[in-house]
Design an enzyme around this catalytic site. Structure first.
Site, PDB file in Angstrom:
ATOM      1  N   TYR A  52       0.827  -1.217   0.000  1.00 25.82           N
ATOM      2  CA  TYR A  52       0.000   0.000   0.000  1.00 25.82           C
ATOM      3  C   TYR A  52       0.859   1.264   0.000  1.00 25.82           C
ATOM      4  O   TYR A  52       0.344   2.360  -0.248  1.00 25.82           O
ATOM      5  CB  TYR A  52      -0.952   0.044   1.209  1.00 25.82           C
ATOM      6  N   HIS A 110       0.387 -11.785   1.628  1.00 25.61           N
ATOM      7  CA  HIS A 110      -0.665 -10.980   0.974  1.00 25.61           C
ATOM      8  C   HIS A 110      -1.501 -11.790  -0.026  1.00 25.61           C
ATOM      9  O   HIS A 110      -2.709 -11.581  -0.142  1.00 25.61           O
ATOM     10  CB  HIS A 110      -0.036  -9.762   0.287  1.00 25.61           C
TER      11      HIS A 110
HETATM   12  N1  NAP Z   1      -5.730  -8.468   1.429  1.00 25.70           N
HETATM   13  C1  NAP Z   1      -6.109  -7.951   0.291  1.00 25.70           C
HETATM   14  O1  NAP Z   1      -5.756  -8.433  -0.809  1.00 25.70           O
HETATM   15  C2  NAP Z   1      -7.018  -6.751   0.301  1.00 25.70           C
HETATM   16  C3  NAP Z   1      -7.651  -6.335  -0.887  1.00 25.70           C
HETATM   17  C4  NAP Z   1      -8.511  -5.243  -0.824  1.00 25.70           C
HETATM   18  C5  NAP Z   1      -8.722  -4.590   0.387  1.00 25.70           C
HETATM   19  N2  NAP Z   1      -8.065  -4.995   1.519  1.00 25.70           N
HETATM   20  C6  NAP Z   1      -8.257  -4.301   2.832  1.00 25.70           C
HETATM   21  O2  NAP Z   1      -9.648  -4.066   3.044  1.00 25.70           O
HETATM   22  C7  NAP Z   1      -9.866  -2.660   3.175  1.00 25.70           C
HETATM   23  C8  NAP Z   1     -11.253  -2.269   2.664  1.00 25.70           C
HETATM   24  O3  NAP Z   1     -11.415  -2.544   1.299  1.00 25.70           O
HETATM   25  P1  NAP Z   1     -11.551  -1.362   0.235  1.00 25.70           P
HETATM   26  O4  NAP Z   1     -10.535  -0.336   0.527  1.00 25.70           O
HETATM   27  O5  NAP Z   1     -11.592  -2.003  -1.100  1.00 25.70           O
HETATM   28  O6  NAP Z   1     -12.912  -0.690   0.472  1.00 25.70           O
HETATM   29  P2  NAP Z   1     -14.326  -0.754   1.173  1.00 25.70           P
HETATM   30  O7  NAP Z   1     -14.157  -0.480   2.613  1.00 25.70           O
HETATM   31  O8  NAP Z   1     -15.071  -1.957   0.721  1.00 25.70           O
HETATM   32  O9  NAP Z   1     -14.977   0.521   0.454  1.00 25.70           O
HETATM   33  C9  NAP Z   1     -14.336   1.764   0.442  1.00 25.70           C
HETATM   34  C10 NAP Z   1     -15.103   2.709  -0.460  1.00 25.70           C
HETATM   35  O10 NAP Z   1     -16.364   3.026   0.115  1.00 25.70           O
HETATM   36  C11 NAP Z   1     -16.421   4.430   0.418  1.00 25.70           C
HETATM   37  N3  NAP Z   1     -17.039   4.550   1.758  1.00 25.70           N
HETATM   38  C12 NAP Z   1     -16.526   4.128   2.936  1.00 25.70           C
HETATM   39  N4  NAP Z   1     -17.385   4.339   3.942  1.00 25.70           N
HETATM   40  C13 NAP Z   1     -18.481   4.932   3.391  1.00 25.70           C
HETATM   41  C14 NAP Z   1     -19.694   5.389   3.934  1.00 25.70           C
HETATM   42  N5  NAP Z   1     -19.974   5.275   5.226  1.00 25.70           N
HETATM   43  N6  NAP Z   1     -20.603   5.937   3.069  1.00 25.70           N
HETATM   44  C15 NAP Z   1     -20.324   6.061   1.745  1.00 25.70           C
HETATM   45  N7  NAP Z   1     -19.174   5.628   1.177  1.00 25.70           N
HETATM   46  C16 NAP Z   1     -18.257   5.060   1.996  1.00 25.70           C
HETATM   47  C17 NAP Z   1     -15.001   4.929   0.399  1.00 25.70           C
HETATM   48  O11 NAP Z   1     -14.931   6.278  -0.003  1.00 25.70           O
HETATM   49  P3  NAP Z   1     -14.112   7.406   0.810  1.00 25.70           P
HETATM   50  O12 NAP Z   1     -12.768   6.836   1.165  1.00 25.70           O
HETATM   51  O13 NAP Z   1     -14.034   8.518  -0.183  1.00 25.70           O
HETATM   52  O14 NAP Z   1     -14.939   7.734   1.998  1.00 25.70           O
HETATM   53  C18 NAP Z   1     -14.385   4.022  -0.662  1.00 25.70           C
HETATM   54  O15 NAP Z   1     -14.705   4.484  -1.963  1.00 25.70           O
HETATM   55  C19 NAP Z   1      -8.693  -2.061   2.402  1.00 25.70           C
HETATM   56  O16 NAP Z   1      -8.519  -0.685   2.665  1.00 25.70           O
HETATM   57  C20 NAP Z   1      -7.571  -2.937   2.845  1.00 25.70           C
HETATM   58  O17 NAP Z   1      -7.129  -2.577   4.148  1.00 25.70           O
HETATM   59  C21 NAP Z   1      -7.241  -6.074   1.485  1.00 25.70           C
END
Ligand code: NAP
Length: 269
Positions: A52, A110
């Site tokens: 990241y 990962h």
């Molecule tokens: N291990 C892996 O391979 C892997 C892969 C993907 C993700 N991850 C982990 O999982 C975490 C979450 O996944 P993700 O980042 O894909 O996203 P997510 O949490 O599923 O969604 C994030 C999106 O939703 C929006 N959002 C968040 N809260 C909101 C709310 N209350 N109302 C409206 N919109 C909202 C955010 O916008 P804003 O930021 O503009 O608010 C962003 O566009 C990652 O950050 C990472 O730590 C791990």
């Protein structure tokens, strides 16, 4: 309150029930501000990864927060492209340096394969070598719990068969409409905690307008309904946001989705 609740891993380590996700927060000031808002509003669990590119920003935010290291649960990940015993150790120490800490709460492989150009190559021996390094670091007390991410049952079985050591966690994609039931069921049987990444489908969950009705029934937002569903489904959600009000909202989860709604939401396609 959810913000004070934990899951307990198979080795007895307590892990806060909701983590703050930091994928794609690559701008330094946005990352520091996001992590600070999360910490100020009760999150104690931060999910990052070497890939990241924000581990050093997270360290800076933690320093600014004034919180003690032992009050926090920090997860990072060995890059999918970096596999092998020595490489895993080198990467781990580089992560520690960037995070300005002398231990991690959780360290994950990962992904079972590099993200690009993996082709038909079998990475099982490489993952086993990385896993042996992580077991050694765990036994030395440098990591409180170790696990994997994006691993299937078959990938996990290969690690257990080779080392006799079961991962404490598997971080996989889980959200309403994508329950990953096969892997989740296997992990439950093995007492491997499933962390739900993309609990909001990286923002795509908001296109599912049908969810608005159910959310309204509970007086919550679609985000809260979706994150709460992950918890009641038995997984640990890692929502990401860079907006303070959303960060607060995403941890305000003290309501219960009724069984009949859980049954419907868990079968969503
Ligand atoms: N291990 C892996 O391979 C892997 C892969 C993907 C993700 N991850 C982990 O999982 C975490 C979450 O996944 P993700 O980042 O894909 O996203 P997510 O949490 O599923 O969604 C994030 C999106 O939703 C929006 N959002 C968040 N809260 C909101 C709310 N209350 N109302 C409206 N919109 C909202 C955010 O916008 P804003 O930021 O503009 O608010 C962003 O566009 C990652 O950050 C990472 O730590 C791990």
């Amino acid at each position: 309150m959810i913000k004070n609740e934990h899951y307990t891993l198979a080795n007895g380590i307590k892990i806060p029930k909701v983590g703050y996700g930091t994928w794609q927060i690559t701008d330094k000031s946005i990352c520091i501000q996001g992590v600070l808002w999360a910490l100020e509003n009760g999150y104690r669990h931060i999910d990052t990864a070497a890939a990241y590119g924000n581990e050093s920003f997270i360290a800076e935010a933690i320093m600014q927060s004034g919180l003690l290291r032992q009050e926090l649960f920090i997860t990072s990940k060995l890059p999918a492209e970096k596999k092998g015993y020595e490489i895993a150790k080198e990467e781990f120490y580089a992560t520690l340096a960037r995070l300005q800490t002398n231990y991690l709460d959780l360290y994950l492989i990962h992904a079972p394969k590099p993200w690009r150009n993996a082709g038909d190559i079998d990475y099982t021996p490489d993952n086993i070598a990385s896993w042996r390094a992580m077991i050694d670091l765990y036994k030395e007390g440098k990591i409180k719990a170790i696990g994997v991410s994006n691993f299937s049952q078959k990938d996990i079985e290969a690690l257990i068969e080779a080392t006799g050591f079961t991962p404490h966690v598997n971080q996989i994609k889980v959200h309403i409409g994508h329950n990953n039931l096969e892997t989740k069921t296997y992990c439950d049987q093995k007492e491997i905690l499933v962390e739900a990444y993309c609990p909001l489908a990286s923002g795509r969950i908001f296109q599912q307008t049908d969810l608005e009705k159910t959310a309204a029934k509970y007086g919550v937002s679609v985000a809260q309904l979706s994150i709460r569903w992950c918890l009641q489904f038995g997984t640990l959600p890692l929502p990401k946001s860079t907006h303070e009000q959303r960060i607060i909202e995403n941890l305000n989860l003290d309501f219960t989705i009724k069984k009949e709604d859980m049954d419907i939401l868990s079968k969503w396609q």
